[in-house]
Enzyme design. Structure first.
Site, PDB file in Angstrom:
ATOM      1  N   GLY A  70       0.271   3.887   3.940  1.00 41.35           N
ATOM      2  CA  GLY A  70      -0.410   3.888   5.163  1.00 41.35           C
ATOM      3  C   GLY A  70      -1.842   4.892   4.873  1.00 41.35           C
ATOM      4  O   GLY A  70      -2.762   4.488   5.508  1.00 41.35           O
ATOM      5  N   SER A  71      -1.528   5.887   4.158  1.00 39.22           N
ATOM      6  CA  SER A  71      -2.823   6.873   3.973  1.00 39.22           C
ATOM      7  C   SER A  71      -3.864   6.093   3.194  1.00 39.22           C
ATOM      8  O   SER A  71      -4.905   6.179   3.670  1.00 39.22           O
ATOM      9  CB  SER A  71      -2.445   8.010   3.379  1.00 39.22           C
ATOM     10  N   ASN A 151       1.269   9.044  16.362  1.00 35.64           N
ATOM     11  CA  ASN A 151       2.467   9.286  15.616  1.00 35.64           C
ATOM     12  C   ASN A 151       3.169  10.484  16.282  1.00 35.64           C
ATOM     13  O   ASN A 151       4.283  10.832  16.046  1.00 35.64           O
ATOM     14  CB  ASN A 151       2.170   9.625  14.240  1.00 35.64           C
ATOM     15  N   GLN A 179       2.490   3.269  12.996  1.00 35.66           N
ATOM     16  CA  GLN A 179       3.567   3.639  13.861  1.00 35.66           C
ATOM     17  C   GLN A 179       3.716   2.308  14.834  1.00 35.66           C
ATOM     18  O   GLN A 179       5.009   2.283  15.398  1.00 35.66           O
ATOM     19  CB  GLN A 179       3.063   4.747  14.843  1.00 35.66           C
ATOM     20  N   SER A 199       2.385   0.884   7.067  1.00 34.18           N
ATOM     21  CA  SER A 199       3.238   1.586   5.730  1.00 34.18           C
ATOM     22  C   SER A 199       4.890   1.131   6.260  1.00 34.18           C
ATOM     23  O   SER A 199       5.300   1.413   7.235  1.00 34.18           O
ATOM     24  CB  SER A 199       3.046   3.159   6.103  1.00 34.18           C
ATOM     25  N   HIS A 201       7.517   2.836   5.072  1.00 38.88           N
ATOM     26  CA  HIS A 201       8.600   3.729   5.441  1.00 38.88           C
ATOM     27  C   HIS A 201       8.900   4.188   6.726  1.00 38.88           C
ATOM     28  O   HIS A 201       9.783   4.899   7.256  1.00 38.88           O
ATOM     29  CB  HIS A 201       8.611   5.004   4.536  1.00 38.88           C
ATOM     30  N   THR A 237      -0.508  -1.800 -11.620  1.00 38.30           N
ATOM     31  CA  THR A 237       0.538  -2.986 -11.439  1.00 38.30           C
ATOM     32  C   THR A 237       1.204  -2.751 -10.278  1.00 38.30           C
ATOM     33  O   THR A 237       1.648  -1.604  -9.691  1.00 38.30           O
ATOM     34  CB  THR A 237       1.404  -2.490 -12.598  1.00 38.30           C
ATOM     35  N   CYS A 324       3.239  16.188   9.040  1.00 39.60           N
ATOM     36  CA  CYS A 324       1.878  16.535   8.182  1.00 39.60           C
ATOM     37  C   CYS A 324       1.108  17.925   8.725  1.00 39.60           C
ATOM     38  O   CYS A 324       0.417  18.534   7.950  1.00 39.60           O
ATOM     39  CB  CYS A 324       0.792  15.398   8.425  1.00 39.60           C
TER      40      CYS A 324
HETATM   41  C1  LIG Z   1       2.746   8.103   8.557  1.00 38.30           C
HETATM   42  C2  LIG Z   1       1.443   7.724   9.093  1.00 38.30           C
HETATM   43  C3  LIG Z   1       0.550   7.532   8.164  1.00 38.30           C
HETATM   44  C4  LIG Z   1       0.681   7.651   6.570  1.00 38.30           C
HETATM   45  O1  LIG Z   1       1.365   6.704   5.975  1.00 38.30           O
HETATM   46  P1  LIG Z   1       2.001   7.078   4.563  1.00 38.30           P
HETATM   47  O2  LIG Z   1       2.398   5.746   4.158  1.00 38.30           O
HETATM   48  O3  LIG Z   1       2.840   8.069   4.602  1.00 38.30           O
HETATM   49  O4  LIG Z   1       0.795   7.369   3.719  1.00 38.30           O
HETATM   50  C5  LIG Z   1      -0.760   7.046   8.699  1.00 38.30           C
HETATM   51  N1  LIG Z   1      -1.009   6.942   9.958  1.00 38.30           N
HETATM   52  C6  LIG Z   1       0.173   7.052  10.748  1.00 38.30           C
HETATM   53  C7  LIG Z   1      -0.149   6.900  12.475  1.00 38.30           C
HETATM   54  C8  LIG Z   1       1.531   7.557  10.331  1.00 38.30           C
HETATM   55  O5  LIG Z   1       2.251   7.825  11.133  1.00 38.30           O
END
Ligand SMILES: *Cc1c(COP(=O)(O)O)cnc(C)c1O
Length: 395
Positions: A70-71, A151, A179, A199, A201, A237, A324
């Protein structure tokens, strides 16, 4: 007993996602850029995963760009919006005060470069008003970026409405949907978004993989230079096991979203109502417009950190604000953005549960939090001042 209630930080992988990944560690280990047979089998699998993900959000495969999460997707989207605007002499970007740091810190960087950033206020319920975004749009606005669901407090933003305004005014629109994905319906056309970050995870997929949806009319800028992967927009890759796991996890989450939400909502409401009975507490964020698994609550007169540690001793894994910001002593920027005073924002607790939690676990969380808050208050000098009337209650 350990009860994991920190699913906004990360989730346990689903069995289906794990199974979907295994072949790519064993038989299908080729490099999708290689012309040999093993490589081409990998390339086919990559294309399939891309198609599946695209179809789940109403996009085409050419509009899906895999990232490390996500970042990275947030960074790339915002830099893209900034560079496209800059070329046309537009150096104004609009966002909100309670975005994820992946967004806010990227905006800080652009501000140092000479961009002007407007961070629109959110209301006390943690919801951005579309009309406030509209009012902030100027002739030189290059990009609007507003998160789909927050989040920390789980509040859901009027993305389709904001997107419509941006579309009518010809301004690029990005949403951080990290989210929301897997919980709320995502259709990029209905939402009127140009770019959207996801993202894996956060919906029971693997860590370190995500994607950026980028509408075909928008020319994506690169952050990572190198090979020609991802149509030349993101070198390196491909993380094929991760991508396959993400596609499987997203498919499973989207298919089950409604069913899961029907199980989860009563559990979440039970938790929210149980915790609200604790005196001098307050649920943060709108109670309706929020993610089905999120509870965020403040307790006056205590420190969130001590609460977390004592809950952990009782087997309850929660979080204060966001993962975070833990480690920093500043109260959460999200809680400050909805108008909570510093003192109260320090005493916050975020519990993010799933449909797999049981009623018994919810009741155990309620009784444990009630007990620990009471215990901490007995030792708190601030609480003593409140009780004796030397200090006024805020909540
Ligand atoms: C977790 C999160 C991110 C970051 O995602 P990562 O995959 O951990 O880099 C960005 N935005 C929101 C709203 C998140 O909850």
């Amino acid at each position: 007993m350990r009860i994991y209630a920190d699913n906004a930080a990360t989730t346990k992988m689903s069995k289906k996602a794990i199974e979907a990944m295994l072949p790519y560690f064993e038989e299908i280990y080729g490099n999708p850029s290689s012309l040999n047979t093993t490589g081409q089998i990998a390339a086919e699998a990559l294309a399939k995963a891309r198609e599946k993900i695209a179809s789940l959000i109403g996009a085409t495969s050419r509009e899906i760009f895999f990232t490390s999460g996500g970042s990275e997707a947030d960074n790339q989207a915002i830099i893209t919006g900034a560079r496209i605007g800059e070329k046309k002499g537009k150096k104004h970007i609009i966002s909100t005060k309670f975005e994820h740091h992946a967004v806010l810190h990227t905006l800080n960087k652009l501000e140092k470069e000479g961009f002007e950033i407007t961070l629109v206020d959110v209301n006390e319920n943690g919801v951005v008003k579309a009309e406030d975004i509209e009012k902030a749009i100027r002739e030189d606005t290059a990009l609007v970026t507003v998160m789909f669901a927050n989040n920390e407090i789980g509040t859901i933003q009027p993305i389709a409405e904001i997107g419509k305004i941006c579309k009518d005014k010809g301004v690029l629109f990005h949403t951080d949907a990290v989210q929301a994905a897997g919980h709320l319906k995502i259709n990029v056309d209905e939402l009127n978004v140009d770019m959207l970050s996801v993202s894996a995870h956060k919906f029971h997929g693997p860590k370190g993989v995500g994607f950026l949806y980028c509408r075909r009319s928008v020319v994506l800028r690169t952050l990572i230079e190198g090979g020609a992967q991802e149509r030349g927009k993101r070198a390196g890759t491909e993380n094929l096991p991760g991508i396959a796991g993400m596609a499987a996890a997203l498919e499973e989450a989207v298919e089950n979203a409604e069913k899961n939400s029907n199980v989860l909502l009563p559990l979440r409401n039970r938790l929210m109502e149980g915790l609200e009975k604790i005196p001098h507490s307050k649920i943060n964020g709108d109670k309706e417009k929020r993610l089905p698994g999120n509870v965020n609550i403040c307790f006056e007169g205590i420190e969130g950190e001590s609460l977390l540690l004592l809950l952990d001793e009782k087997g309850i894994e929660a979080s204060s604000g966001s993962a975070c910001t833990s480690g920093s002593l500043d109260p959460s920027h999200v809680l400050l953005s909805i108008g909570l005073p510093h003192d109260v924002a320090h005493g916050s607790l975020r519990l993010t549960i799933t449909e797999e939690n049981t009623k018994e676990e919810i009741d155990y969380i309620i009784s444990s939090v009630t007990e620990v808050v009471d215990y901490l208050r007995q030792m708190s000098p601030v609480w003593e001042e409140l009780v004796s009337g030397k200090r006024e209650y805020i909540l």
